[in-house]
Design an enzyme around this catalytic site. Structure first.
Site, mmCIF file in Angstrom:
data_model
loop_
_atom_site.group_PDB
_atom_site.id
_atom_site.type_symbol
_atom_site.label_atom_id
_atom_site.label_comp_id
_atom_site.label_asym_id
_atom_site.label_seq_id
_atom_site.Cartn_x
_atom_site.Cartn_y
_atom_site.Cartn_z
ATOM 1 N N ARG A 1 7.517 6.371 1.345
ATOM 2 C CA ARG A 1 8.807 6.265 2.048
ATOM 3 C C ARG A 1 9.866 5.567 1.199
ATOM 4 N NH1 ARG A 1 7.067 7.274 7.008
ATOM 5 N NH2 ARG A 1 8.665 7.857 8.507
ATOM 6 N N GLU B 1 -10.718 -1.802 5.461
ATOM 7 C CA GLU B 1 -9.815 -1.961 4.306
ATOM 8 C C GLU B 1 -8.822 -3.101 4.562
ATOM 9 O OE1 GLU B 1 -6.640 0.789 2.509
ATOM 10 O OE2 GLU B 1 -8.448 1.565 1.575
ATOM 11 N N HIS C 1 2.987 16.911 -0.633
ATOM 12 C CA HIS C 1 2.978 16.364 0.730
ATOM 13 C C HIS C 1 3.849 17.243 1.622
ATOM 14 C CE1 HIS C 1 3.654 13.441 3.970
ATOM 15 N NE2 HIS C 1 2.681 12.709 3.464
ATOM 16 N N GLU D 1 4.154 -0.437 4.823
ATOM 17 C CA GLU D 1 2.702 -0.687 4.841
ATOM 18 C C GLU D 1 2.334 -2.166 4.659
ATOM 19 O OE1 GLU D 1 4.171 1.748 3.142
ATOM 20 O OE2 GLU D 1 3.352 3.607 3.975
ATOM 21 N N ASP E 1 -3.160 0.504 6.604
ATOM 22 C CA ASP E 1 -1.799 -0.031 6.708
ATOM 23 C C ASP E 1 -0.745 0.941 7.231
ATOM 24 O OD1 ASP E 1 -1.538 1.782 4.660
ATOM 25 O OD2 ASP E 1 -1.596 0.273 3.071
ATOM 26 N N HIS F 1 4.761 10.642 -2.330
ATOM 27 C CA HIS F 1 5.205 10.716 -0.929
ATOM 28 C C HIS F 1 5.797 9.438 -0.369
ATOM 29 C CE1 HIS F 1 2.084 8.188 0.900
ATOM 30 N NE2 HIS F 1 1.292 8.651 -0.028
HETATM 31 C C1 UD1 Z 1 2.237 8.115 6.187
HETATM 32 C C2 UD1 Z 1 2.027 6.601 6.163
HETATM 33 C C3 UD1 Z 1 1.742 6.141 4.736
HETATM 34 C C4 UD1 Z 1 0.634 6.954 4.083
HETATM 35 C C5 UD1 Z 1 0.942 8.449 4.203
HETATM 36 C C6 UD1 Z 1 -0.213 9.255 3.665
HETATM 37 C C7 UD1 Z 1 3.330 5.272 7.783
HETATM 38 C C8 UD1 Z 1 4.607 4.627 8.088
HETATM 39 N N1 UD1 Z 1 3.232 5.917 6.615
HETATM 40 O O1 UD1 Z 1 3.434 8.376 5.479
HETATM 41 O O2 UD1 Z 1 1.362 4.766 4.771
HETATM 42 O O3 UD1 Z 1 0.558 6.601 2.730
HETATM 43 O O4 UD1 Z 1 1.131 8.772 5.584
HETATM 44 O O5 UD1 Z 1 0.138 10.568 3.407
HETATM 45 O O6 UD1 Z 1 2.420 5.225 8.565
HETATM 46 N N2 UD1 Z 1 4.222 16.182 7.842
HETATM 47 C C9 UD1 Z 1 3.860 17.435 8.298
HETATM 48 N N3 UD1 Z 1 2.516 17.670 8.508
HETATM 49 C C10 UD1 Z 1 1.561 16.759 8.280
HETATM 50 C C11 UD1 Z 1 1.938 15.502 7.791
HETATM 51 C C12 UD1 Z 1 3.266 15.222 7.591
HETATM 52 O O7 UD1 Z 1 4.685 18.295 8.512
HETATM 53 O O8 UD1 Z 1 0.368 17.064 8.484
HETATM 54 C C13 UD1 Z 1 5.671 15.892 7.611
HETATM 55 C C14 UD1 Z 1 6.451 15.689 8.890
HETATM 56 O O9 UD1 Z 1 7.727 16.264 8.730
HETATM 57 C C15 UD1 Z 1 6.602 14.180 8.970
HETATM 58 C C16 UD1 Z 1 6.674 13.797 7.509
HETATM 59 O O10 UD1 Z 1 5.788 14.683 6.858
HETATM 60 O O11 UD1 Z 1 7.740 13.808 9.705
HETATM 61 C C17 UD1 Z 1 6.311 12.370 7.192
HETATM 62 O O12 UD1 Z 1 5.106 11.975 7.813
HETATM 63 P P1 UD1 Z 1 4.906 10.415 8.232
HETATM 64 O O13 UD1 Z 1 3.547 10.233 8.826
HETATM 65 O O14 UD1 Z 1 6.054 9.946 9.038
HETATM 66 O O15 UD1 Z 1 5.026 9.647 6.872
HETATM 67 P P2 UD1 Z 1 4.190 9.768 5.519
HETATM 68 O O16 UD1 Z 1 5.174 9.709 4.408
HETATM 69 O O17 UD1 Z 1 3.257 10.901 5.595
HETATM 70 N N1 UDP Z 2 -5.562 14.043 -1.148
HETATM 71 C C1 UDP Z 2 -6.032 15.253 -0.644
HETATM 72 N N2 UDP Z 2 -5.279 16.388 -0.818
HETATM 73 C C2 UDP Z 2 -4.080 16.368 -1.454
HETATM 74 C C3 UDP Z 2 -3.604 15.119 -1.956
HETATM 75 C C4 UDP Z 2 -4.368 13.973 -1.766
HETATM 76 O O1 UDP Z 2 -7.103 15.314 -0.071
HETATM 77 O O2 UDP Z 2 -3.450 17.423 -1.571
HETATM 78 C C5 UDP Z 2 -6.382 12.816 -0.921
HETATM 79 C C6 UDP Z 2 -6.662 11.938 -2.105
HETATM 80 O O3 UDP Z 2 -7.848 12.309 -2.758
HETATM 81 C C7 UDP Z 2 -6.800 10.569 -1.441
HETATM 82 C C8 UDP Z 2 -5.864 10.622 -0.260
HETATM 83 O O4 UDP Z 2 -5.622 12.014 -0.039
HETATM 84 O O5 UDP Z 2 -8.104 10.387 -0.910
HETATM 85 C C9 UDP Z 2 -4.571 9.915 -0.528
HETATM 86 O O6 UDP Z 2 -3.678 10.214 0.490
HETATM 87 P P1 UDP Z 2 -2.120 9.959 0.374
HETATM 88 O O7 UDP Z 2 -1.712 9.914 -1.047
HETATM 89 O O8 UDP Z 2 -1.472 10.940 1.290
HETATM 90 O O9 UDP Z 2 -1.946 8.540 1.072
HETATM 91 P P2 UDP Z 2 -2.091 7.029 0.540
HETATM 92 O O10 UDP Z 2 -3.427 6.860 -0.061
HETATM 93 O O11 UDP Z 2 -0.960 6.783 -0.399
HETATM 94 O O12 UDP Z 2 -1.907 6.213 1.784
#
Ligand code: UD1
Ligand code: UDP
Length: 363
Positions: A207, A118, A238, A132, A96, A205
């Site tokens: 949004r 999924e 995160h 999502e 999602d 984390h």
């Molecule tokens: C995204 C997904 C969410 C998922 C989450 C898992 C969308 C809209 N959201 O949200 O469904 O649950 O990932 O973690 O698709 N950043 C870094 N390095 C990284 C990753 C993130 O610096 O490797 C920082 C960046 O500043 C980025 C911010 O995190 O702008 C947010 O990342 P983003 O992918 O926009 O949203 P998530 O909250 O991670």
């Molecule tokens: N996870 C990880 N390292 C971390 C935190 C989470 O590997 O420091 C794993 C966790 O076991 C799970 C997945 O990341 O499999 C969940 O990811 P996240 O919470 O970022 O996204 P969501 O599932 O909410 O989309």
């Protein structure tokens, strides 16, 4: 030979798609192509390295502070040429995220069949989780193959009018990964620091929780830790700077919590297996912790994983400070309440989801 392309971009998608990449690569009748959007950067690389997967294409779209317009626009414009070049027989997306929705949209524009891994998770509240719930419903309109993790997910799709012949109940691929991650005799310096204290695992984390809700969550956790000196918490944080700032403000000077960099999935699963309880707004952790019998306080107003709530191991506590404070305290102080939630169940599959998906695609 069938050409199957997998597109993913964030940590959780990678964790659930990499085992499938491995399975598909074993199949002689399938040519597997991996494209990552790079919606995440470091957190994606961590998973690719763990599974030893080198993508064929990397769109590298991430920029700090990206919003939904940035992610959507960048992926849509960059993925077009990859899809046109590869011309897959089917393109697999997961769950999602914005990567998932935009890739499915691009496939629709190019009339490439989409397989949704999924599929069928629903809250039916378009703003929770945001964005999502929209993303997964939208992919559901487009997808030709729907790999539902549970019977309930299948029911959602049938109720929405999806053709039954497009739906396959496979289990969740994360359970496949978990068969290999949790090990006896696991060591980690953070677990040495926790020692004999009760170990709380925290992640956050979402949004829709950024801003005030997240401050409420952290304040509740802080109050409970202050009142329970026998408890220690580890919070692999995160990389979102907004999350980091809120955590620093509310928890930065708390001696009972270690805020650490994101950990490898291998470590995360072993932490889950050894914690006393988990507080999270994550989706994936709601699937993982129940199988280790670990209670999860879900800091969200809705969940698309009601199977764990029904089984009693997940409790939806929202983002209200008092409610989180009360439930966290209750689980620490009331053994009976804790015992009610602490039992192992696994409604999300038997660890053979990838084989089933590969069988279906091969046929
Ligand atoms: C995204 C997904 C969410 C998922 C989450 C898992 C969308 C809209 N959201 O949200 O469904 O649950 O990932 O973690 O698709 N950043 C870094 N390095 C990284 C990753 C993130 O610096 O490797 C920082 C960046 O500043 C980025 C911010 O995190 O702008 C947010 O990342 P983003 O992918 O926009 O949203 P998530 O909250 O991670
Ligand atoms: N996870 C990880 N390292 C971390 C935190 C989470 O590997 O420091 C794993 C966790 O076991 C799970 C997945 O990341 O499999 C969940 O990811 P996240 O919470 O970022 O996204 P969501 O599932 O909410 O989309």
């Amino acid at each position: 030979m069938k050409k199957v392309m997998l597109v993913f971009g964030t940590r959780p998608e990678a964790i659930k798609m990499c085992p499938l990449v491995k399975e598909l690569k074993k199949r002689t009748g399938i040519q597997t192509v991996v494209c990552v959007t790079g919606q995440h950067k470091e957190m994606l690389k961590q998973v690719l390295d763990t599974f030893n997967i080198i993508p064929d294409y990397d769109l590298s779209i991430m920029k700090e502070g990206q919003d939904l317009f940035d992610i959507t626009g960048e992926i849509l414009s960059r993925i077009r040429s990859v899809l046109e070049e590869v011309k897959p027989d089917v393109c697999l997306v997961h769950g999602d995220t914005s990567t998932t929705f935009v890739t499915a949209l691009a496939c629709f524009y190019l009339q490439i069949p989409v397989g949704h891994v999924e599929a069928g998770l629903r809250t039916y509240n378009i703003f929770s989780p945001y964005p999502e719930e929209f993303n997964r419903q939208a992919v559901g309109i487009i997808s030709k193959f729907n790999f539902a993790p549970t019977e309930l997910a299948k029911k959602h799709l049938l109720d929405e009018g999806k053709d039954a012949s497009t739906i396959y109940v496979t289990g969740n691929t994360v359970i496949d990964a978990m068969r290999y991650t949790v090990v006896e005799g696991y060591h980690h310096p953070e677990l040495d620091w926790v020692g004999d204290s009760r170990f709380i695992l925290i992640t956050a984390h979402r949004r829709e929780n950024l801003g005030e809700p997240m401050h409420h969550m952290f304040r509740a956790i802080r109050r409970v830790l202050d009142e329970h000196p026998d408890v220690k918490a580890v919070y692999p944080i995160h990389m979102n700077p907004i999350v980091r700032q809120a955590a620093e403000e509310e928890l930065g000077d708390c001696k009972q919590i270690h805020i650490i960099e994101p950990i490898e999935v291998f470590d995360c699963h072993n932490f889950e297996a050894r914690c006393y309880l988990c507080l999270t707004d994550s989706g994936g952790i709601q699937e993982e912790c129940p199988s280790y019998g670990k209670p999860v306080l879900v800091m969200r107003d809705t969940t698309e994983r009601p199977e764990g709530v029904e089984a009693g191991t997940l409790k939806l506590v929202g983002t209200n400070e008092e409610t989180i404070y009360e439930w966290f305290t209750r689980l620490l102080d009331d053994e009976k309440e804790y015992a009610k939630m602490a039992h192992a169940v696994n409604p999300y599959g038997d660890g053979h989801a990838c084989e089933r998906i590969a069988d279906i695609l091969e046929k």
